[in-house]
Design an enzyme around this catalytic site. Sequence first.
Site, mmCIF file in Angstrom:
data_model
loop_
_atom_site.group_PDB
_atom_site.id
_atom_site.type_symbol
_atom_site.label_atom_id
_atom_site.label_comp_id
_atom_site.label_asym_id
_atom_site.label_seq_id
_atom_site.Cartn_x
_atom_site.Cartn_y
_atom_site.Cartn_z
ATOM 1 N N THR A 263 -16.148 61.902 23.464
ATOM 2 C CA THR A 263 -16.065 61.575 21.822
ATOM 3 C C THR A 263 -16.131 63.157 21.151
ATOM 4 O O THR A 263 -16.977 63.280 20.495
ATOM 5 C CB THR A 263 -17.096 61.107 21.479
ATOM 6 O OG1 THR A 263 -18.778 61.636 21.386
ATOM 7 C CG2 THR A 263 -16.962 59.785 21.535
ATOM 8 N N HIS A 373 -34.761 70.676 23.302
ATOM 9 C CA HIS A 373 -34.897 69.151 24.364
ATOM 10 C C HIS A 373 -36.143 68.670 25.022
ATOM 11 O O HIS A 373 -36.729 69.144 25.083
ATOM 12 C CB HIS A 373 -33.380 69.638 24.899
ATOM 13 C CG HIS A 373 -34.154 70.689 26.498
ATOM 14 N ND1 HIS A 373 -34.125 70.067 27.239
ATOM 15 C CD2 HIS A 373 -33.659 71.416 26.171
ATOM 16 C CE1 HIS A 373 -34.033 70.612 28.425
ATOM 17 N NE2 HIS A 373 -33.838 72.120 27.739
ATOM 18 N N ASP A 383 -38.449 74.391 31.688
ATOM 19 C CA ASP A 383 -37.619 73.627 31.325
ATOM 20 C C ASP A 383 -37.886 72.060 30.972
ATOM 21 O O ASP A 383 -36.888 71.521 31.923
ATOM 22 C CB ASP A 383 -36.460 74.220 31.641
ATOM 23 C CG ASP A 383 -35.186 74.376 31.055
ATOM 24 O OD1 ASP A 383 -34.929 73.538 29.992
ATOM 25 O OD2 ASP A 383 -33.435 74.306 32.030
ATOM 26 N N GLU A 421 -30.159 67.183 26.688
ATOM 27 C CA GLU A 421 -29.062 68.865 26.688
ATOM 28 C C GLU A 421 -28.766 68.895 28.221
ATOM 29 O O GLU A 421 -27.710 69.935 27.946
ATOM 30 C CB GLU A 421 -30.135 69.225 26.295
ATOM 31 C CG GLU A 421 -30.091 70.798 25.647
ATOM 32 C CD GLU A 421 -30.107 71.102 26.884
ATOM 33 O OE1 GLU A 421 -30.177 72.197 26.919
ATOM 34 O OE2 GLU A 421 -30.649 71.049 27.996
ATOM 35 N N GLU A 422 -29.698 68.900 28.688
ATOM 36 C CA GLU A 422 -28.951 69.586 30.455
ATOM 37 C C GLU A 422 -27.571 68.743 30.214
ATOM 38 O O GLU A 422 -27.649 70.126 31.579
ATOM 39 C CB GLU A 422 -30.369 69.156 31.704
ATOM 40 C CG GLU A 422 -31.917 69.214 31.256
ATOM 41 C CD GLU A 422 -32.609 70.937 30.753
ATOM 42 O OE1 GLU A 422 -30.947 71.473 31.324
ATOM 43 O OE2 GLU A 422 -33.033 71.882 31.335
ATOM 44 N N GLU A 430 -24.359 66.072 19.151
ATOM 45 C CA GLU A 430 -23.891 64.729 18.394
ATOM 46 C C GLU A 430 -24.219 64.990 16.897
ATOM 47 O O GLU A 430 -24.062 64.300 16.347
ATOM 48 C CB GLU A 430 -23.936 63.426 19.370
ATOM 49 C CG GLU A 430 -23.774 63.319 20.952
ATOM 50 C CD GLU A 430 -21.967 63.509 20.391
ATOM 51 O OE1 GLU A 430 -21.547 63.197 19.972
ATOM 52 O OE2 GLU A 430 -22.137 64.195 21.522
ATOM 53 N N GLU A 433 -22.704 67.026 14.951
ATOM 54 C CA GLU A 433 -21.299 65.609 14.648
ATOM 55 C C GLU A 433 -21.427 64.936 13.638
ATOM 56 O O GLU A 433 -21.165 63.953 12.782
ATOM 57 C CB GLU A 433 -20.037 65.137 15.929
ATOM 58 C CG GLU A 433 -19.942 66.112 16.465
ATOM 59 C CD GLU A 433 -19.965 66.207 18.252
ATOM 60 O OE1 GLU A 433 -19.030 67.649 18.592
ATOM 61 O OE2 GLU A 433 -20.572 65.228 17.921
ATOM 62 N N ASP A 450 -36.872 76.471 23.451
ATOM 63 C CA ASP A 450 -36.805 75.600 24.059
ATOM 64 C C ASP A 450 -37.122 75.540 25.476
ATOM 65 O O ASP A 450 -38.239 75.286 25.552
ATOM 66 C CB ASP A 450 -34.843 75.224 24.700
ATOM 67 C CG ASP A 450 -35.025 75.133 25.738
ATOM 68 O OD1 ASP A 450 -35.475 74.306 26.734
ATOM 69 O OD2 ASP A 450 -33.185 74.536 26.147
ATOM 70 N N HIS A 551 -34.702 74.121 37.331
ATOM 71 C CA HIS A 551 -34.327 73.630 37.221
ATOM 72 C C HIS A 551 -34.143 72.904 38.925
ATOM 73 O O HIS A 551 -33.554 71.901 39.344
ATOM 74 C CB HIS A 551 -32.221 73.509 37.243
ATOM 75 C CG HIS A 551 -32.102 73.784 35.509
ATOM 76 N ND1 HIS A 551 -30.749 73.430 35.686
ATOM 77 C CD2 HIS A 551 -32.565 73.859 34.733
ATOM 78 C CE1 HIS A 551 -30.414 73.300 33.920
ATOM 79 N NE2 HIS A 551 -31.731 73.701 33.829
#
Length: 738
Positions: A263, A373, A383, A421-422, A430, A433, A450, A551
Amino acid sequence: MMKQVLIGILCGAAVLTAGILIGHYGIAKGNGSAPSWVNEVAKDVDESLIERFLSEVDNIQIQENLRELTKVPHLATTAGDEQTVQLMLKRWQDPETGLDQAWREEYMVYLSFPDPKKPNKVTVGDSSDTVLYTAREKEKSYTSDQDDPEVVQPYAAFSPAGQPKGKLVYANQGKPSDYQKLNETVDLRGTIAITRYGGAGRAAKAINAAPYGVIGVLVYTDPSDINDGLMSDSNETYPHSWYMPPSGVERGSFSTNYGDMLTPYLAAKEETYRIPVENITGIPPIPIQPIGFEDAYKLICELGGTVALVSWQGAFNCTYNVGGPGFKPTSAFNNSDVKLDIFNHEELKNSSNVMGVIRGSVEPDRYVIYGNHRDSWVHGAIDPSSGTSVMLELTRVLGMMVKQGKWRPRRSIIFGSWGAEEFGLIGSAEYTEQYFTKLSERTVAYINVDIAVFANATLRASGMPSLQNVIFKAAKQVYAPGLDSTSVYDNWIRYANRTSSTHGTIPKVGYLSGAGSDYAAFVHYLGITSMDISYTYDKSKTNARIYPAYHTAYDTFDYASKFIDPGFVSHQAIARTAGNVLIRLADSLVLPLNCSDYAETLEDYLNTAVTLYQPKLQANGISMEPLKNAVASFRSAATRLDQVIHSPDLIITANNHLIVTRHISFVQLPIIVLSFFISRHVIWASSSAGQPTFPGLADAYASAESSGHSSAWAKVHYHLSVLSQAIEGAAHTLVDVI
């Protein structure tokens, strides 16, 4: 049409504010007193309230927030993620310490997951398909956290499924230049490439490989890039230190663009139009899989072929060869292929943002937005939960002040806990938008925290130059953790500083030119004044490109409390600094935004551009005079505006509506196409040229210089015109609105 709308907004705002303040002076002079609402309108930031806020931010509360947030893995849209949604709602709806209102915003987004029933595999097999070696499917466990069944297998999100098999080659960082160099001596068709993190984006390592006929890619973190060369978990890496252990694997989104892929430029609501999946761009065209450096060591040290360049060598105690392709004749893997069995799949999933608001008392239609996030790849202690734990403490202290009737900000404060977010900054993209018009017209600034704490050495800040002064002011009022009577500001200037033509030696504030976190959509899409801050490490003591457990399954509460921030005092310092900035942006009578600092940055960019580009531009009949004149116009207009703002004539200087709209208009026009995404920001867009100057111009010049085509120089001229007119237009919005 846009110009007429902008002028209408500015004139209406001017009349409104001037009318209020003229009325204020008329009442005060005629009657000797003023109604209470006039006092509220004219009230400036309360320094005693800031002192109270600083004293009430509690490091133990932050610690307990983090403990709660990291109890279970919370990959986006999983049950663990929903637990964090409920936690945020519970805290922000608390009757004693909550916000005025809190709710969830739902989006249906396109995500990528591994198949838990068919784990991804990387194997080495001989000609008879006998498996000689299998890479780890799961990271080694050192604590019970890593044994949680919800720990997702390491995988490359948005990698296509597939089972490619071929001879192995080593392609350094997977940059275009790396594959080009490798292809000079090695036939890459039908090969599997192993690359190391860094140098190129995750997805780019596969995107760059495909044109050469590479059919699959492995990626790993070399100990030289993250561990200062250390490799042994018996006494060097986690659990003995902060360094990544041998089986650690950096997960991530292997996508170039951000926001929901199906989108673009539309909010991903359930009934929103979606593009066909085959039209998605910016994702790997061939399978790719991350592995730990213990497995990379086994593969790379067995490779044959010629010796790789010195700059391609890493920390392994062997020579890095490029591959024949394939392994050495003396290797047990000789004539064997590497096979990737990738079973990733994509699906539409419901993802939630959690939103909260403290309504403003005087300018409720002006927003200061603070975001972080919420989702993580595994437990995500650093994170993103370091940032979430800080945000929860900010909202607890500010919410308590509001509930007790001791404070209400001048402007509204919106808090955003972004989802997914990841997978590509999805929740924040979004949101921007969906509320594009409202946010563009009403937002004063966006604050992003963050990863609040990478390490405990010093503050790191990036943002628009206009925010520099308020960041400095806040940092001067907060003590640096572990340093008696030393401010965060004074400690910061020791680690990173620059010489300003206006201010002398000051801390170095970075630029938000990339898309590394949720500020991206606010900066590049909406053009909103934004900042991102954290506490980080001493770069003179480590060459780690990021904190080593990034991560991985080792980013846990245990890791954070032992190795990142024992006592959580750096978390506390960030909470105090970010909260101080937030209060000043929300409460100051005159917005603390400095256009002259913006002008200084434009001048620095211009000087670099003239030095690098002017001779060749002149040779191609392109003048830089329009850009020089535009920057000079902006400097003149910014100087005049700052003089007005600091003058005693409050009727003029309090016109915050003008300041906000003018500041935003500087970066919104026009829309330009750069190398990786469409950006509406002509100053801070991402650039591949690697030059400290205007990004569109830098990229266009680099492209023209490499190609030499006349049409390419025409594109440079186009970008120069875009830039000149955007800056000239911004200069005109800083002067009288006529």
